[in-house]
Write a protein that holds these residues in place. Structure first.
Motif, PDB file in Angstrom:
ATOM      1  N   GLU A   1       0.806  -1.221   0.000  1.00  0.00           N
ATOM      2  CA  GLU A   1       0.000   0.000   0.000  1.00  0.00           C
ATOM      3  C   GLU A   1       0.842   1.276   0.000  1.00  0.00           C
ATOM      4  OE1 GLU A   1      -0.274  -2.626   2.093  1.00  0.00           O
ATOM      5  OE2 GLU A   1      -0.802  -1.945   4.137  1.00  0.00           O
ATOM      6  N   ASP A   2       2.148   1.147   0.128  1.00  0.00           N
ATOM      7  CA  ASP A   2       3.037   2.307  -0.011  1.00  0.00           C
ATOM      8  C   ASP A   2       3.348   2.606  -1.485  1.00  0.00           C
ATOM      9  OD1 ASP A   2       4.802   1.070   2.838  1.00  0.00           O
ATOM     10  OD2 ASP A   2       3.397   2.761   2.791  1.00  0.00           O
ATOM     11  N   THR A   3       2.920   1.738  -2.371  1.00  0.00           N
ATOM     12  CA  THR A   3       3.153   1.946  -3.803  1.00  0.00           C
ATOM     13  C   THR A   3       2.479   3.227  -4.269  1.00  0.00           C
ATOM     14  OG1 THR A   3       3.369  -0.419  -4.259  1.00  0.00           O
ATOM     15  CG2 THR A   3       2.735   1.012  -6.107  1.00  0.00           C
ATOM     16  N   ALA A   4       3.268   4.114  -4.868  1.00  0.00           N
ATOM     17  CA  ALA A   4       2.758   5.427  -5.306  1.00  0.00           C
ATOM     18  C   ALA A   4       3.881   6.182  -5.999  1.00  0.00           C
ATOM     19  CB  ALA A   4       2.258   6.236  -4.115  1.00  0.00           C
ATOM     20  N   VAL A   5       3.518   7.297  -6.591  1.00  0.00           N
ATOM     21  CA  VAL A   5       4.521   8.268  -7.024  1.00  0.00           C
ATOM     22  C   VAL A   5       4.741   9.224  -5.851  1.00  0.00           C
ATOM     23  CG1 VAL A   5       5.124  10.071  -8.662  1.00  0.00           C
ATOM     24  CG2 VAL A   5       3.797   8.091  -9.427  1.00  0.00           C
ATOM     25  N   TYR A   6       5.992   9.391  -5.480  1.00  0.00           N
ATOM     26  CA  TYR A   6       6.354  10.240  -4.352  1.00  0.00           C
ATOM     27  C   TYR A   6       6.889  11.570  -4.869  1.00  0.00           C
ATOM     28  CZ  TYR A   6       5.643   6.475  -1.049  1.00  0.00           C
ATOM     29  OH  TYR A   6       5.067   5.489  -0.269  1.00  0.00           O
ATOM     30  N   TYR A   7       6.359  12.664  -4.315  1.00  0.00           N
ATOM     31  CA  TYR A   7       6.710  14.006  -4.740  1.00  0.00           C
ATOM     32  C   TYR A   7       7.320  14.796  -3.587  1.00  0.00           C
ATOM     33  CZ  TYR A   7       3.526  13.085  -8.654  1.00  0.00           C
ATOM     34  OH  TYR A   7       2.898  12.559  -9.762  1.00  0.00           O
ATOM     35  N   CYS A   8       8.334  15.544  -3.899  1.00  0.00           N
ATOM     36  CA  CYS A   8       8.905  16.499  -2.953  1.00  0.00           C
ATOM     37  C   CYS A   8       8.142  17.823  -3.083  1.00  0.00           C
ATOM     38  CB  CYS A   8      10.375  16.689  -3.277  1.00  0.00           C
ATOM     39  SG  CYS A   8      11.273  17.742  -2.122  1.00  0.00           S
ATOM     40  N   ASN A   9       7.993  18.506  -1.966  1.00  0.00           N
ATOM     41  CA  ASN A   9       7.237  19.767  -1.954  1.00  0.00           C
ATOM     42  C   ASN A   9       7.905  20.771  -1.028  1.00  0.00           C
ATOM     43  OD1 ASN A   9       4.923  21.361  -0.272  1.00  0.00           O
ATOM     44  ND2 ASN A   9       4.404  21.225  -2.435  1.00  0.00           N
TER      45      ASN A   9
ATOM     46  N   ASN B   1       4.166  25.729  -2.833  1.00  0.00           N
ATOM     47  CA  ASN B   1       3.817  25.939  -4.243  1.00  0.00           C
ATOM     48  C   ASN B   1       4.694  25.157  -5.216  1.00  0.00           C
ATOM     49  OD1 ASN B   1       1.811  27.809  -3.560  1.00  0.00           O
ATOM     50  ND2 ASN B   1       3.280  29.493  -3.540  1.00  0.00           N
ATOM     51  N   TYR B   2       5.774  24.600  -4.715  1.00  0.00           N
ATOM     52  CA  TYR B   2       6.745  23.979  -5.609  1.00  0.00           C
ATOM     53  C   TYR B   2       6.751  22.471  -5.447  1.00  0.00           C
ATOM     54  CZ  TYR B   2       8.306  28.800  -5.764  1.00  0.00           C
ATOM     55  OH  TYR B   2       8.354  30.150  -5.907  1.00  0.00           O
ATOM     56  N   TRP B   3       6.777  21.791  -6.599  1.00  0.00           N
ATOM     57  CA  TRP B   3       6.755  20.336  -6.630  1.00  0.00           C
ATOM     58  C   TRP B   3       7.901  19.797  -7.478  1.00  0.00           C
ATOM     59  CZ3 TRP B   3       3.279  17.662  -3.730  1.00  0.00           C
ATOM     60  CH2 TRP B   3       2.140  18.347  -3.276  1.00  0.00           C
ATOM     61  N   GLY B   4       8.401  18.655  -7.090  1.00  0.00           N
ATOM     62  CA  GLY B   4       9.322  17.938  -7.938  1.00  0.00           C
ATOM     63  C   GLY B   4       8.565  17.147  -8.992  1.00  0.00           C
ATOM     64  N   GLN B   5       9.310  16.426  -9.818  1.00  0.00           N
ATOM     65  CA  GLN B   5       8.698  15.693 -10.924  1.00  0.00           C
ATOM     66  C   GLN B   5       8.113  14.361 -10.476  1.00  0.00           C
ATOM     67  OE1 GLN B   5      11.896  15.709 -10.272  1.00  0.00           O
ATOM     68  NE2 GLN B   5      12.663  13.618 -10.564  1.00  0.00           N
ATOM     69  N   GLY B   6       8.469  13.915  -9.305  1.00  0.00           N
ATOM     70  CA  GLY B   6       7.959  12.665  -8.773  1.00  0.00           C
ATOM     71  C   GLY B   6       8.875  11.492  -9.063  1.00  0.00           C
ATOM     72  N   THR B   7       8.863  10.526  -8.161  1.00  0.00           N
ATOM     73  CA  THR B   7       9.627   9.299  -8.346  1.00  0.00           C
ATOM     74  C   THR B   7       8.748   8.117  -7.939  1.00  0.00           C
ATOM     75  OG1 THR B   7      11.727   8.179  -7.841  1.00  0.00           O
ATOM     76  CG2 THR B   7      10.715   9.426  -6.045  1.00  0.00           C
ATOM     77  N   GLN B   8       8.759   7.084  -8.761  1.00  0.00           N
ATOM     78  CA  GLN B   8       7.880   5.945  -8.544  1.00  0.00           C
ATOM     79  C   GLN B   8       8.471   5.005  -7.491  1.00  0.00           C
ATOM     80  OE1 GLN B   8       4.765   5.066 -10.114  1.00  0.00           O
ATOM     81  NE2 GLN B   8       4.771   3.502  -8.501  1.00  0.00           N
ATOM     82  N   VAL B   9       7.626   4.607  -6.559  1.00  0.00           N
ATOM     83  CA  VAL B   9       7.977   3.569  -5.582  1.00  0.00           C
ATOM     84  C   VAL B   9       6.964   2.443  -5.736  1.00  0.00           C
ATOM     85  CG1 VAL B   9       8.090   2.969  -3.136  1.00  0.00           C
ATOM     86  CG2 VAL B   9       9.053   5.150  -3.942  1.00  0.00           C
ATOM     87  N   THR B  10       7.458   1.245  -6.001  1.00  0.00           N
ATOM     88  CA  THR B  10       6.600   0.083  -6.177  1.00  0.00           C
ATOM     89  C   THR B  10       7.014  -0.994  -5.184  1.00  0.00           C
ATOM     90  OG1 THR B  10       6.337   0.562  -8.533  1.00  0.00           O
ATOM     91  CG2 THR B  10       5.776  -1.660  -7.800  1.00  0.00           C
ATOM     92  N   VAL B  11       6.040  -1.447  -4.400  1.00  0.00           N
ATOM     93  CA  VAL B  11       6.294  -2.494  -3.410  1.00  0.00           C
ATOM     94  C   VAL B  11       5.457  -3.699  -3.802  1.00  0.00           C
ATOM     95  CG1 VAL B  11       6.315  -3.113  -0.978  1.00  0.00           C
ATOM     96  CG2 VAL B  11       6.621  -0.712  -1.672  1.00  0.00           C
ATOM     97  N   SER B  12       6.142  -4.741  -4.218  1.00  0.00           N
ATOM     98  CA  SER B  12       5.432  -5.911  -4.734  1.00  0.00           C
ATOM     99  C   SER B  12       6.302  -7.142  -4.605  1.00  0.00           C
ATOM    100  CB  SER B  12       5.055  -5.685  -6.208  1.00  0.00           C
ATOM    101  OG  SER B  12       4.508  -6.847  -6.764  1.00  0.00           O
ATOM    102  N   SER B  13       5.656  -8.278  -4.372  1.00  0.00           N
ATOM    103  CA  SER B  13       6.383  -9.536  -4.332  1.00  0.00           C
ATOM    104  C   SER B  13       6.380 -10.204  -5.702  1.00  0.00           C
ATOM    105  CB  SER B  13       5.764 -10.475  -3.289  1.00  0.00           C
ATOM    106  OG  SER B  13       4.385 -10.653  -3.543  1.00  0.00           O
TER     107      SER B  13
END
Length: 118
Positions: free
Chosen positions: A88-96, A106-118
């Protein structure tokens, strides 16, 4: 303008760990709060953790005890250490950033994908 560049995402098995980094540049002020948000498919973007220049922190209940946010003010960089990862932590993570209080900046990064899966 402030530029934010995230790195460190990837794929990991449940129970694993990842460390995200966010480097700020441009008009960034190191008195700004730096935060991490995430957005899973079909869900709203949500706060994961935030940290003030003095090191005060704010965490979502779902990550308390598993994630740790930190920052190096001299490098204008924030980190998110993620342990005991769950699917359930799987998501795109953004810095702000962009504010000196806990509200979303007001400022965001481009995002980085985190995938947690077996």
């Amino acid at each position: 303008q402030v530029q934010l560049v995230e790195s460190g995402g990837g794929s990991v098995q449940p129970g694993g760990s990842l460390r995200l980094s966010c480097a700020a540049s441009g008009s960034f002020s190191n008195i700004y709060v730096m935060g991490w948000y995430r957005q899973a498919p079909g869900k709203q973007r949500e706060l994961v953790a935030a940290i003030s220049v003095g090191g005060n922190t704010n965490y979502a209940d779902s990550v308390k005890g598993r994630f740790t946010i930190s920052r190096e003010n001299a490098k204008n960089t924030a980190y998110l250490q993620m342990n005991s990862l769950k699917p359930e932590d799987t998501a795109v993570y953004y810095c702000n950033t962009g504010r000196v209080d806990w509200r979303t900046g007001n400022y965001w990064g481009q995002g980085t994908q985190v995938t947690v899966s077996s």
